[in-house]
Write a protein that holds these residues in place. Structure first.
Motif, short mmCIF file in Angstrom:
data_model
loop_
_atom_site.label_atom_id
_atom_site.label_comp_id
_atom_site.label_asym_id
_atom_site.label_seq_id
_atom_site.Cartn_x
_atom_site.Cartn_y
_atom_site.Cartn_z
N GLU A 147 0.83 -1.21 0.00
CA GLU A 147 0.00 0.00 0.00
C GLU A 147 0.86 1.26 0.00
OE1 GLU A 147 -3.15 0.31 -0.56
OE2 GLU A 147 -3.55 -1.84 -0.54
N TRP A 148 1.94 1.27 0.75
CA TRP A 148 2.84 2.44 0.75
C TRP A 148 3.52 2.59 -0.61
CZ3 TRP A 148 2.52 6.49 3.58
CH2 TRP A 148 2.01 6.41 4.87
N LEU A 201 -2.80 4.53 4.99
CA LEU A 201 -3.28 4.89 6.32
C LEU A 201 -4.38 3.94 6.79
CD1 LEU A 201 -3.26 8.79 6.41
CD2 LEU A 201 -1.58 7.18 7.32
N PHE A 217 1.09 4.05 -3.03
CA PHE A 217 0.90 5.47 -2.76
C PHE A 217 2.04 6.29 -3.34
CE2 PHE A 217 1.70 9.17 0.04
CZ PHE A 217 0.63 9.94 -0.37
N CYS A 232 1.43 6.63 -6.85
CA CYS A 232 0.40 7.65 -7.08
C CYS A 232 1.03 9.04 -7.09
CB CYS A 232 -0.68 7.56 -6.01
SG CYS A 232 -1.85 8.93 -6.01
N LEU A 233 1.91 9.30 -6.14
CA LEU A 233 2.59 10.60 -6.09
C LEU A 233 3.42 10.83 -7.34
CD1 LEU A 233 3.75 10.79 -2.36
CD2 LEU A 233 1.78 11.93 -3.42
N SER A 258 -4.27 12.41 -4.39
CA SER A 258 -3.18 11.94 -3.52
C SER A 258 -3.66 11.78 -2.08
CB SER A 258 -2.00 12.91 -3.57
OG SER A 258 -1.49 12.99 -4.87
N ALA A 259 -4.41 12.74 -1.59
CA ALA A 259 -4.90 12.67 -0.20
C ALA A 259 -5.86 11.50 -0.02
CB ALA A 259 -5.58 13.98 0.18
N TRP A 306 -5.99 8.79 -1.81
CA TRP A 306 -5.21 7.56 -1.93
C TRP A 306 -4.49 7.26 -0.62
CZ3 TRP A 306 -4.21 5.50 -7.16
CH2 TRP A 306 -3.56 4.26 -7.14
N LEU A 307 -3.91 8.29 -0.02
CA LEU A 307 -3.20 8.13 1.24
C LEU A 307 -4.14 7.59 2.32
CD1 LEU A 307 -0.69 8.57 3.06
CD2 LEU A 307 -1.52 10.90 3.43
#
Length: 190
Positions: free
Chosen positions: A123-124, A177, A127, A130-131, A168-169, A171-172
């Motif tokens: 998951e990290w 998270l 992310f 994604c960034l 991005s938010a 997705w995070l």
């Protein structure tokens, strides 16, 4: 003229993006069908190697439309976002489809399930991808903004930067998270 035809006539870039997305999946399916159905590995490799050309076609079509004097709209920004996400996530989507084709049509193993620490790391990693995709999209947007035309012509492209931040938010929160807070972290510590 029906509503869809009118929309496409007014937004030719939208048609190119839609055709690009369809072409992306058609090339992947054809490449994997050639690999597993026809046992034609070279043909499969060529078809899968053509996938990135779709990104180039979409980008060139959007740039040509803007260079031709079109006023930027939602679809021109979407072309930049499509480019960013396709470049970053395209290879992993091909691998994802390949594993499933191999399982279904060639007796390959089932895709491994990610659990615990491995899922959290995944998951990290997604992310961060994604960034990176948002960064590529932002660079393409800035290139179009500064290279193509007048501020009035490209003003709608600026609206994409808050959208990229929102993606991005979200997705995070819904990715790493969520995994951190939903118990994966506790399972990892045990």
């Amino acid at each position: 003229m029906d509503e869809i035809g009118k929309f496409i006539a007014e937004n030719p870039t939208a048609a190119v993006i839609a055709a690009g997305e369809a072409g992306f999946w058609v090339l992947i399916a054809a490449g994997l069908a050639a690999r597993y159905g026809l046992r034609a590995r070279r043909t499969s490799a060529v078809l899968l190697a053509l996938v990135p050309l779709i990104d180039v076609v979409v980008l060139v079509a959007a740039a040509a439309d803007l260079a031709g004097g079109a006023k930027a709209n939602f679809t021109h920004g979407l072309a930049a976002v499509y480019l960013g996400f396709s470049v970053v996530f395209g290879p992993s989507l091909v691998r994802w489809a390949d594993v499933r084709f191999a399982q279904r049509f060639a007796g390959g193993p089932a895709p491994p399930k990610r659990e615990g620490k491995e899922r959290l790391h995944h998951e990290w990693r997604e992310f961060v991808k994604c960034l990176l995709a948002c960064g590529i999209a932002a660079a393409a947007l800035l290139a179009a903004i500064f290279a193509v035309g007048t501020p009035e012509q490209v003003a709608p492209l600026w609206d994409w930067f808050p959208r990229l931040g929102a993606v991005s938010a979200i997705w995070l929160v819904t990715g790493p998270l969520w995994e951190e807070l939903s118990g994966t972290r506790a399972k990892v510590r045990r």
